[in-house]
Design a protein around this motif. Structure first.
Motif, short mmCIF file in Angstrom:
data_model
loop_
_atom_site.label_atom_id
_atom_site.label_comp_id
_atom_site.label_asym_id
_atom_site.label_seq_id
_atom_site.Cartn_x
_atom_site.Cartn_y
_atom_site.Cartn_z
N UNK A 1 31.95 2.86 -7.37
CA UNK A 1 32.20 4.28 -6.98
C UNK A 1 31.01 4.99 -7.76
N UNK A 2 31.05 4.64 -9.06
CA UNK A 2 30.03 5.44 -9.85
C UNK A 2 28.66 5.13 -9.90
N UNK A 3 28.49 3.69 -9.89
CA UNK A 3 27.13 3.26 -10.00
C UNK A 3 26.40 3.49 -8.48
N UNK A 4 27.15 3.18 -7.48
CA UNK A 4 26.53 3.20 -6.32
C UNK A 4 26.82 4.57 -5.40
N UNK A 5 28.08 4.72 -5.05
CA UNK A 5 28.57 5.80 -4.22
C UNK A 5 28.19 7.09 -4.66
N UNK A 6 28.69 7.53 -6.07
CA UNK A 6 28.34 8.91 -6.64
C UNK A 6 26.95 9.16 -6.87
N UNK A 7 26.17 7.93 -7.20
CA UNK A 7 24.75 8.00 -7.26
C UNK A 7 23.92 8.42 -6.03
N UNK A 8 24.44 8.30 -4.95
CA UNK A 8 24.19 8.31 -3.64
C UNK A 8 24.70 9.71 -3.06
N UNK A 9 25.42 10.45 -3.81
CA UNK A 9 25.95 11.54 -3.18
C UNK A 9 27.08 11.72 -2.52
N UNK A 10 28.15 10.52 -2.40
CA UNK A 10 29.02 10.53 -1.72
C UNK A 10 30.29 9.92 -2.60
N UNK A 11 31.53 10.35 -2.08
CA UNK A 11 32.67 9.85 -2.95
C UNK A 11 33.65 9.02 -2.16
N UNK A 12 34.68 8.31 -2.75
CA UNK A 12 35.65 7.55 -1.92
C UNK A 12 36.38 8.40 -1.03
N UNK A 13 36.72 9.30 -1.44
CA UNK A 13 37.50 10.50 -0.32
C UNK A 13 36.72 11.61 -0.30
N UNK B 1 19.94 8.82 -13.20
CA UNK B 1 19.77 9.56 -12.18
C UNK B 1 19.65 8.78 -10.98
N UNK B 2 20.58 8.68 -9.90
CA UNK B 2 20.66 8.03 -8.73
C UNK B 2 19.85 8.57 -7.91
N UNK B 3 19.71 7.87 -6.61
CA UNK B 3 18.98 8.24 -5.23
C UNK B 3 19.09 9.92 -5.08
N UNK B 4 20.18 10.31 -5.30
CA UNK B 4 20.71 11.97 -5.03
C UNK B 4 21.15 12.49 -6.03
N UNK B 5 21.76 11.83 -7.14
CA UNK B 5 22.20 12.84 -8.03
C UNK B 5 22.57 11.86 -9.40
#
Length: 439
Positions: A210-222, A303-307
Motif C-alpha cells: 500500500x504505502x510503497x507502491x499504491x500510494x506512491x503511484x497515487x492510488x489507494x486500496x479503496x 517521492x514516488x512516480x506520482x506523489x
C-alpha cells in the motif's frame, strides 16, 4: 537507570494535574474499596511502557486503585480474542486496538462514545487521526501509539556504492538498491539492495504494498463512490495499480535487488543483510539491540512516480460498554495520552507524537530525526472506518505472495493488469459482504 523514569514522572504528574484541571468533567467517585483496572493490548512495547511509566503515575494519582493489570496478547491471538470476548461481554476496563481491527466493534456498538474530555484531547491532535475513529459523526477512541512508515539506510553500504546523500526519488532508490545488492560466488543474493515484504503477516504484506507502491503511484486500496457517499470500491484497478505491481515485479525480476530466499525486514537490516529497509520507527529499537554496529540513518518516504506519501496507523484506546470501571479507564486514557506521556513515548519508543503543535523530532535518536521532519509534499493517509477494511487487507495480503512469485509477469503488461483486477475484485467482494460497496 531505567530511563530516569522516576524524575520524569514527578514532572509529568505535576504537569498533567494542570492539564487535567483545565477541561474537567465530573471526576470519578472515590471509594474505600480498592479496584483493579484491567487493560488488554497486542503490543509488547506499549505494554512495557504502560507498566513502567504510565501505571506508576496513575496509581500515585488514584489511591483507590490497587493495581493496573496489562495483559499483552500476540497479534494473531488478540484479533481472534476480540471476536469472542466483545460479543460475550467478557471484557477488560480498557482496550488498546489497532484502528482497522476495532472498526467492526465500533460500528456494532461495543465501545463507548468519547466523552467531551476525550474529544477535547482528540481535537488537539493531527486531524488525520480523526478519520480512523469517527463513525456516524461521533468519535470512538483516542490514539495511543501512532506510527508511520519510513526508510532505513545502511550508510556504509551507501558510501561504498558512491553516495554521499540519501536518494529522495523512487528512481534514485532503485538505482541505489541495484548498486548495493551483493551476491555470493554462486550468484545468490547475500545482501539485498532493498528488503521487500513478500509474505508473512497478511495485513503487514498489504500495508507495505500500500504505502510503497499504491500510494506512491497515487492510488489507494479503496476509494469512496462519487454517486453513493459512504460506499466504496477498490481504488487501484487502474494505471496506478498497474504501475504499483509492475514496480514490485521489476524490483524482483528485472533489477533483482531482493528475492524470496533472502533474510528479511528488521532482522536483515540489523544483520547487515540488506541496504534499505522500509519499516516504522519503533523497529529502530531492535536494530540498536541486534545490530549495534550498523551505521544507519532514516529518511521520509521517497517521492514516488506520482506523489510522496506515507500511512499513519495508530493503536487507539477504547472503553468497552461492558467494562466495569469506565470512569477510571477514561482517567487512564487522559494520563496516557497527555503531552508529557507522548514526549516520553517519543524518546522511549520512537512513537509519532500526534499533537498538532508538537515538535515531532524532540527526544528522538538523531538517526530518526530525518524521517520525522514531514516535508510539505508528504501526503498522509489513514484507514477509513469500514467494516470490510481489515478483511480487505488480510485477503489481499494472502493473495500477494503468489502474485509476487509469478516471474512471468515481467514485461507482461496484460498479465499485470489481470492480476491487479483480481486483487481489486478481492477488495470489492469484501466490501459487498459488508454492504459497503458502490461504483
Amino acid at each position: 537507570m531505567k530511563k530516569l523514569i522516576a524524575i520524569v514522572l514527578i514532572v509529568a504528574l505535576c504537569a498533567f494535574s494542570v492539564f487535567a484541571s483545565g477541561n474537567q468533567e465530573s471526576a470519578p467517585a472515590k471509594s474505600d474499596k480498592k479496584v483493579t483496572l484491567t487493560i488488554w493490548n497486542s503490543s509488547q512495547t506499549t505494554a512495557d511502557f504502560y507498566n513502567e511509566v504510565v501505571t506508576p503515575a496513575f496509581l500515585a494519582q488514584h489511591p483507590e486503585v490497587e493495581k493496573v493489570e496489562v495483559l499483552y496478547t500476540p497479534i494473531a491471538d488478540f484479533v481472534k480474542k476480540l471476536a469472542v470476548v466483545l460479543p460475550a461481554g467478557d471484557v477488560p476496563d480498557l482496550m488498546e486496538i489497532e484502528d482497522s481491527w476495532a472498526t467492526p466493534y465500533v460500528t456494532a456498538g461495543y465501545f463507548e462514545e468519547n466523552t467531551k474530555e476525550l474529544d477535547a484531547i482528540l481535537g488537539q491532535m493531527m486531524p488525520e487521526f480523526t478519520q480512523c475513529i469517527t463513525y456516524n459523526g461521533k468519535h470512538y477512541g483516542v490514539p495511543s501509539a501512532p506510527f508511520h512508515e519510513l526508510f532505513y539506510w545502511n550508510l556504509d553500504m551507501l558510501k561504498e556504492a558512491g553516495y554521499d546523500y540519501i536518494p529522495d526519488t523512487w528512481d534514485e532508490v532503485v538505482e541505489a538498491a541495484i548498486k548495493m545488492t551483493k551476491r555470493d560466488e554462486t550468484g545468490k543474493i547475500d545482501v539485498s539492495g532493498f528488503s521487500m515484504r513478500l509474505g508473512g503477516n497478511p495485513s503487514g504484506t498489504t500495508q507495505k504494498f500500500w504505502v510503497l507502491a499504491l500510494l506512491g503511484n497515487g492510488v489507494d486500496i479503496v476509494e469512496e463512490s462519487k454517486t453513493q457517499p459512504g460506499k466504496y470500491h477498490a481504488g487501484f484497478d487502474n494505471e496506478g495499480g498497474y504501475a504499483a505491481l509492475k514496480q514490485y515485479i521489476d524490483l524482483l525480476y528485472k533489477y533483482k535487488v531482493d528475492d524470496f530466499a533472502s533474510v528479511k525486514d528488521t532482522a536483515a537490516f540489523a544483520q547487515g543483510k540488506t541496504a534499505i529497509n522500509m519499516r516504522e520507527a519503533s523497529s529502530s529499537n531492535s536494530i540498536k539491540t541486534q545490530g549495534p554496529n550498523i551505521n544507519w540513518t532514516t529518511s521520509i518516504m521517497p517521492k514516488g512516480n506520482v506523489q510522496r506519501a506515507t500511512f499513519l496507523i495508530t493503536l487507539n484506546w477504547y472503553v468497552p460498554k461492558d467494562g466495569k470501571n469506565k470512569d477510571l479507564a477514561r482517567e487512564y486514557i487522559k494520563l496516557a495520552t497527555s503531552r508529557e506521556m507522548f514526549d516520553l513515548q517519543v524518546s522511549e519508543r520512537a512513537a509519532l507524537n500526534p499533537y498538532k503543535d508538537a515538535d515531532k523530532t524532540k527526544g528522538l535518536d538523531e538517526r530518526l530525526v530525518p524521517s520525522f521532519a514531514f516535508p510539505e509534499d508528504l501526503k498522509c493517509y489513514t484507514v477509513p472506518v469500514l467494516n470490510a477494511y481489515d478483511s480487505c487487507q488480510v485477503r489481499v495480503g494472502e493473495a500477494l505472495p503468489n502474485v509476487f512469485a509469478n516471474e512471468s509477469l515481467l514485461d507482461n503488461p496484460e498479465g499485470i493488469k489481470a492480476e491487479i483486477h483480481k486483487l481489486a475484485e478481492i477488495v470489492n467482494d469484501a466490501l459487498k459482504e459488508y454492504d459497503e460497496y458502490a461504483e
